[in-house]
Design a protein around this motif. Structure first.
Motif, PDB file in Angstrom:
ATOM      1  N   LYS A 196       1.021  -1.142   0.011  1.00 49.53           N
ATOM      2  CA  LYS A 196       0.045   0.052   0.140  1.00 49.53           C
ATOM      3  C   LYS A 196       0.954   1.095   0.069  1.00 49.53           C
ATOM      4  N   ILE A 197       0.145   2.315  -0.523  1.00 43.40           N
ATOM      5  CA  ILE A 197       1.102   3.575  -0.384  1.00 43.40           C
ATOM      6  C   ILE A 197       0.091   4.591   0.105  1.00 43.40           C
ATOM      7  N   LEU A 198       0.444   5.442   1.084  1.00 40.20           N
ATOM      8  CA  LEU A 198       0.011   6.510   1.771  1.00 40.20           C
ATOM      9  C   LEU A 198       0.431   7.728   1.397  1.00 40.20           C
ATOM     10  N   ASP A 199      -0.206   8.444   0.779  1.00 44.27           N
ATOM     11  CA  ASP A 199       0.398   9.939   0.398  1.00 44.27           C
ATOM     12  C   ASP A 199      -0.228  10.868   1.381  1.00 44.27           C
ATOM     13  N   ALA A 200       0.899  11.052   2.195  1.00 47.32           N
ATOM     14  CA  ALA A 200       0.452  12.224   3.260  1.00 47.32           C
ATOM     15  C   ALA A 200       1.070  13.476   3.059  1.00 47.32           C
ATOM     16  N   SER A 201       1.407  13.869   1.765  1.00 52.62           N
ATOM     17  CA  SER A 201       2.149  15.128   1.277  1.00 52.62           C
ATOM     18  C   SER A 201       0.856  16.433   1.600  1.00 52.62           C
TER      19      SER A 201
ATOM     20  N   LEU B 105      -1.706   1.149   9.210  1.00 51.79           N
ATOM     21  CA  LEU B 105      -1.252  -0.139   9.576  1.00 51.79           C
ATOM     22  C   LEU B 105      -2.036  -1.009  10.553  1.00 51.79           C
ATOM     23  N   ASN B 106      -3.016  -0.158  11.250  1.00 50.78           N
ATOM     24  CA  ASN B 106      -3.850  -0.957  11.856  1.00 50.78           C
ATOM     25  C   ASN B 106      -4.769  -2.055  10.981  1.00 50.78           C
TER      26      ASN B 106
ATOM     27  N   LEU C 213      -0.695  10.003  12.184  1.00 46.56           N
ATOM     28  CA  LEU C 213      -1.921   9.514  12.642  1.00 46.56           C
ATOM     29  C   LEU C 213      -2.520   8.412  11.374  1.00 46.56           C
ATOM     30  N   LYS C 214      -2.317   9.066  10.353  1.00 51.10           N
ATOM     31  CA  LYS C 214      -2.921   8.162   9.158  1.00 51.10           C
ATOM     32  C   LYS C 214      -1.886   7.018   8.890  1.00 51.10           C
ATOM     33  N   THR C 215      -0.636   7.253   9.292  1.00 53.60           N
ATOM     34  CA  THR C 215       0.193   6.148   9.046  1.00 53.60           C
ATOM     35  C   THR C 215      -0.380   4.948   9.991  1.00 53.60           C
TER      36      THR C 215
END
Length: 78
Positions: free
Chosen positions: A6-11, A26-27, A20-22
């Motif tokens: 998965k890729i999380l773009d928190a830019s 992960l959860n 928090l989003k990370t």
């Protein structure tokens, strides 16, 4: 990264949102899956590795280029 699950773009998000989003991402993941986090908040360079050290997850890599921080995290067994 071809094996990233998965890729999380928190830019563009400011502290503490990238962390928090990370955590939320992960959860929702299974142990062994990889998460690539992209963030532009300089605080992420400190916050995300500090969180990983206290968690069951593994920081596979951490890089910075032109103010863009990339973290690859392997989801651990809770």
């Amino acid at each position: 990264m071809t094996d990233t699950t998965k890729i999380l773009d928190a830019s563009g998000l400011q502290c503490p949102m990238p962390l928090l989003k990370t955590k939320l991402e992960l959860n929702a993941m299974k142990p062994g899956q990889l998460l690539e986090v992209v963030a532009t908040d300089a605080g992420s360079a400190r916050d995300i590795p500090a969180f990983i050290k206290l968690s069951c997850h593994e920081l596979v890599s951490c890089t910075e280029s032109d103010g863009c921080y990339r973290f690859v995290i392997r989801c651990g067994q809770p």
